[in-house]
Scaffold this active site. Structure first.
Site, PDB file in Angstrom:
ATOM      1  N   GLU A   1       1.019   3.953   1.777  1.00  0.00           N
ATOM      2  CA  GLU A   1       1.539   4.429   3.057  1.00  0.00           C
ATOM      3  C   GLU A   1       2.689   3.547   3.559  1.00  0.00           C
ATOM      4  O   GLU A   1       3.707   4.053   4.036  1.00  0.00           O
ATOM      5  CB  GLU A   1       0.429   4.467   4.120  1.00  0.00           C
ATOM      6  CG  GLU A   1      -0.716   5.388   3.779  1.00  0.00           C
ATOM      7  CD  GLU A   1      -1.855   4.714   3.030  1.00  0.00           C
ATOM      8  OE1 GLU A   1      -2.990   5.174   3.179  1.00  0.00           O
ATOM      9  OE2 GLU A   1      -1.620   3.723   2.298  1.00  0.00           O
TER      10      GLU A   1
ATOM     11  N   HIS B   1       0.859  -1.184   0.000  1.00  0.00           N
ATOM     12  CA  HIS B   1       0.000   0.000   0.000  1.00  0.00           C
ATOM     13  C   HIS B   1       0.896   1.234   0.000  1.00  0.00           C
ATOM     14  O   HIS B   1       2.041   1.197   0.463  1.00  0.00           O
ATOM     15  CB  HIS B   1      -0.882   0.017   1.240  1.00  0.00           C
ATOM     16  CG  HIS B   1      -1.938  -1.041   1.250  1.00  0.00           C
ATOM     17  ND1 HIS B   1      -2.993  -1.008   2.134  1.00  0.00           N
ATOM     18  CD2 HIS B   1      -2.110  -2.157   0.502  1.00  0.00           C
ATOM     19  CE1 HIS B   1      -3.764  -2.048   1.929  1.00  0.00           C
ATOM     20  NE2 HIS B   1      -3.252  -2.770   0.943  1.00  0.00           N
TER      21      HIS B   1
END
Length: 116
Positions: A13, A11
């Site tokens: 992040e 992901h």
């Protein structure tokens, strides 16, 4: 990145935290902020929290990510528990048009990035 690398842990992040730690050669990012297009999932939130980032700002609510196939059952189970409440970082939704624009982006691209 998830689809490109066939890796459910990439992901944005988590990838940003990994790259920042590698570039700075440290695991503690307390002097830094992170900006995300969407409210982070528990995995991303965990990475942000463990790295001690001081502030998280996100645009779209997690429902926007759910629309493209992200499963929110873990977040639902954790929401309102000590996991989120004990975090030592400021969590803020973007002000003004930022949040609305993020929601629109997820809506317009949900077919392109469908996960499952």
């Amino acid at each position: 990145m998830v689809l490109r690398h066939t890796d459910p842990t990439t992901h944005a992040e988590v990838t940003a935290v990994r790259e920042a730690c590698k570039k700075l050669n440290k695991i503690e990012l307390s002097g830094y902020e992170i900006y995300a297009s969407c409210e982070p999932c528990p995995m991303c939130f965990g990475a942000i929290n463990l790295s001690r980032i001081k502030r998280l700002v996100y645009g779209a609510k997690d429902e926007a990510a759910n629309a493209i196939g992200f499963d929110d059952f873990i977040a639902d189970a954790l929401r309102g528990t000590g996991f989120y409440q004990k975090a030592q970082l400021e969590i803020k939704r973007a002000d003004g048009n930022g949040a609305a624009i993020a929601e629109q982006v997820f809506e317009k691209t949900k077919e392109k990035f469908r996960m499952y």
